[in-house]
Design a protein around this motif. Structure first.
Motif, PDB file in Angstrom:
ATOM      1  N   UNK A  40      32.127   2.815  16.466  1.00 19.08           N
ATOM      2  CA  UNK A  40      32.057   3.041  17.908  1.00 19.08           C
ATOM      3  C   UNK A  40      32.339   1.736  18.641  1.00 19.08           C
ATOM      4  N   UNK A  41      32.887   1.854  19.837  1.00 20.84           N
ATOM      5  CA  UNK A  41      33.101   0.687  20.684  1.00 20.84           C
ATOM      6  C   UNK A  41      31.751   0.280  21.256  1.00 20.84           C
ATOM      7  N   UNK A  42      31.381  -0.988  21.096  1.00 20.36           N
ATOM      8  CA  UNK A  42      30.063  -1.468  21.525  1.00 20.36           C
ATOM      9  C   UNK A  42      29.935  -1.558  23.040  1.00 20.36           C
ATOM     10  N   UNK A  43      31.033  -1.838  23.742  1.00 21.63           N
ATOM     11  CA  UNK A  43      30.997  -2.015  25.197  1.00 21.63           C
ATOM     12  C   UNK A  43      31.261  -0.674  25.887  1.00 21.63           C
ATOM     13  N   UNK A  44      30.269  -0.105  26.560  1.00 25.26           N
ATOM     14  CA  UNK A  44      30.465   1.205  27.194  1.00 25.26           C
ATOM     15  C   UNK A  44      31.463   1.164  28.360  1.00 25.26           C
ATOM     16  N   UNK A  45      31.774  -0.021  28.862  1.00 24.63           N
ATOM     17  CA  UNK A  45      32.719  -0.118  29.980  1.00 24.63           C
ATOM     18  C   UNK A  45      34.163  -0.273  29.491  1.00 24.63           C
ATOM     19  N   UNK A  46      34.357  -0.430  28.177  1.00 25.74           N
ATOM     20  CA  UNK A  46      35.706  -0.614  27.640  1.00 25.74           C
ATOM     21  C   UNK A  46      36.543   0.635  27.868  1.00 25.74           C
ATOM     22  N   UNK A  47      37.777   0.413  28.351  1.00 28.08           N
ATOM     23  CA  UNK A  47      38.727   1.520  28.518  1.00 28.08           C
ATOM     24  C   UNK A  47      39.928   1.254  27.633  1.00 28.08           C
ATOM     25  N   UNK A  48      40.262   2.244  26.827  1.00 27.64           N
ATOM     26  CA  UNK A  48      41.446   2.130  25.985  1.00 27.64           C
ATOM     27  C   UNK A  48      42.682   2.107  26.877  1.00 27.64           C
ATOM     28  N   UNK A  49      43.596   1.249  26.565  1.00 32.13           N
ATOM     29  CA  UNK A  49      44.823   1.124  27.340  1.00 32.13           C
ATOM     30  C   UNK A  49      45.875   2.083  26.782  1.00 32.13           C
ATOM     31  N   UNK A  50      46.234   3.066  27.596  1.00 31.95           N
ATOM     32  CA  UNK A  50      47.191   4.085  27.179  1.00 31.95           C
ATOM     33  C   UNK A  50      48.589   3.499  27.065  1.00 31.95           C
ATOM     34  N   UNK A  51      49.430   4.177  26.331  1.00 30.37           N
ATOM     35  CA  UNK A  51      50.837   3.800  26.261  1.00 30.37           C
ATOM     36  C   UNK A  51      51.202   3.162  24.945  1.00 30.37           C
ATOM     37  N   UNK A  52      52.495   2.918  24.805  1.00 30.79           N
ATOM     38  CA  UNK A  52      53.003   2.302  23.596  1.00 30.79           C
ATOM     39  C   UNK A  52      53.421   0.871  23.900  1.00 30.79           C
ATOM     40  N   UNK A  53      53.491   0.076  22.884  1.00 30.48           N
ATOM     41  CA  UNK A  53      53.920  -1.311  23.010  1.00 30.48           C
ATOM     42  C   UNK A  53      55.415  -1.331  23.298  1.00 30.48           C
ATOM     43  N   UNK A  54      55.837  -2.154  24.242  1.00 32.53           N
ATOM     44  CA  UNK A  54      57.262  -2.208  24.587  1.00 32.53           C
ATOM     45  C   UNK A  54      58.065  -2.763  23.415  1.00 32.53           C
ATOM     46  N   UNK A  55      59.343  -2.420  23.390  1.00 28.88           N
ATOM     47  CA  UNK A  55      60.215  -2.818  22.284  1.00 28.88           C
ATOM     48  C   UNK A  55      60.331  -4.333  22.167  1.00 28.88           C
ATOM     49  N   UNK A  56      60.350  -5.029  23.303  1.00 31.33           N
ATOM     50  CA  UNK A  56      60.473  -6.486  23.270  1.00 31.33           C
ATOM     51  C   UNK A  56      59.228  -7.114  22.662  1.00 31.33           C
ATOM     52  N   UNK A  57      58.070  -6.624  23.039  1.00 28.60           N
ATOM     53  CA  UNK A  57      56.821  -7.121  22.452  1.00 28.60           C
ATOM     54  C   UNK A  57      56.822  -6.866  20.951  1.00 28.60           C
ATOM     55  N   UNK A  58      57.227  -5.661  20.546  1.00 25.16           N
ATOM     56  CA  UNK A  58      57.287  -5.348  19.117  1.00 25.16           C
ATOM     57  C   UNK A  58      58.264  -6.257  18.385  1.00 25.16           C
ATOM     58  N   UNK A  59      59.395  -6.560  19.028  1.00 29.04           N
ATOM     59  CA  UNK A  59      60.379  -7.459  18.415  1.00 29.04           C
ATOM     60  C   UNK A  59      59.746  -8.830  18.169  1.00 29.04           C
ATOM     61  N   UNK A  60      59.050  -9.364  19.184  1.00 26.96           N
ATOM     62  CA  UNK A  60      58.403 -10.674  19.033  1.00 26.96           C
ATOM     63  C   UNK A  60      57.335 -10.638  17.944  1.00 26.96           C
ATOM     64  N   UNK A  61      56.563  -9.572  17.884  1.00 29.98           N
ATOM     65  CA  UNK A  61      55.529  -9.460  16.856  1.00 29.98           C
ATOM     66  C   UNK A  61      56.150  -9.372  15.470  1.00 29.98           C
ATOM     67  N   UNK A  62      57.226  -8.610  15.330  1.00 35.43           N
ATOM     68  CA  UNK A  62      57.875  -8.418  14.030  1.00 35.43           C
ATOM     69  C   UNK A  62      58.564  -9.692  13.551  1.00 35.43           C
ATOM     70  N   UNK A  63      59.299 -10.352  14.456  1.00 34.35           N
ATOM     71  CA  UNK A  63      60.071 -11.536  14.101  1.00 34.35           C
ATOM     72  C   UNK A  63      59.189 -12.786  14.050  1.00 34.35           C
TER      73      UNK A  63
END
Length: 160
Positions: free
Chosen positions: A23-46
């Motif tokens: 479980x998430x310990x912080x009750x105020x935490x909100x999951x951020x919807x959406x997918x990671x952008x292609x450019x961010x994924x490129x930087x993470x992969x490379x």
């Protein structure tokens, strides 16, 4: 030799028996919807760092690079390409959503489209490598995991 609970089937059975819940310990935490952008994924992969904003001399080189990749109509848009590039880099370093991109970088929809065109064409990699020649880049922003609680059936049972 493997330990008693080392096989996946045995591990799964143990988790089921213990009724493991995360479980998430912080009750105020909100999951951020959406997918990671292609450019961010490129930087993470490379593993390529996000460069600092271009100096005047670097921007001159980036502009020459862009003009060698794209026809003249690519530069007729009202979008200030230097401001747009700076916005793209800012977003990758800070992790903000496209909808949060400050207007000083240009129309966020146009900046986003331009970044996608640059990534798909391959010029994004050339721009990043050019700007990273001095080695002052930073890693692409990664959203940290929130604090987690791990609960089991043992947490609710009374031990005699």
């Amino acid at each position: 030799m493997k330990s008693g609970a080392s096989r996946p089937r045995e591990q799964r059975r143990l988790v089921e028996l213990l009724d493991v819940r995360v479980e998430v310990a912080d009750p105020t935490f909100r999951y951020r919807e959406g997918t990671t952008c292609l450019t961010t994924r490129w930087h993470q992969r490379i593993g390529e760092l996000i460069p600092p904003d271009p100096s005047d001399a670097q921007w001159d080189r980036v502009e020459v690079l862009l003009r060698s990749w794209f026809p003249a109509h690519h530069f007729r848009s009202p979008l200030d390409l230097r401001a747009a590039l700076t916005g793209m880099l800012h977003r990758l370093r800070s992790g903000i959503l496209w909808s949060e991109l400050p207007t000083r970088f240009g129309d966020r929809v146009n900046v986003r489209v331009r970044q996608r065109v640059w990534l798909e064409s391959g010029v994004w990699e050339a721009i990043v490598r050019l700007l990273n020649e001095e080695g002052h880049g930073t890693p692409v922003f990664r959203r940290p995991l929130p604090p987690l609680l791990i609960r089991t059936a043992l947490d609710t049972e009374q031990v005699a």
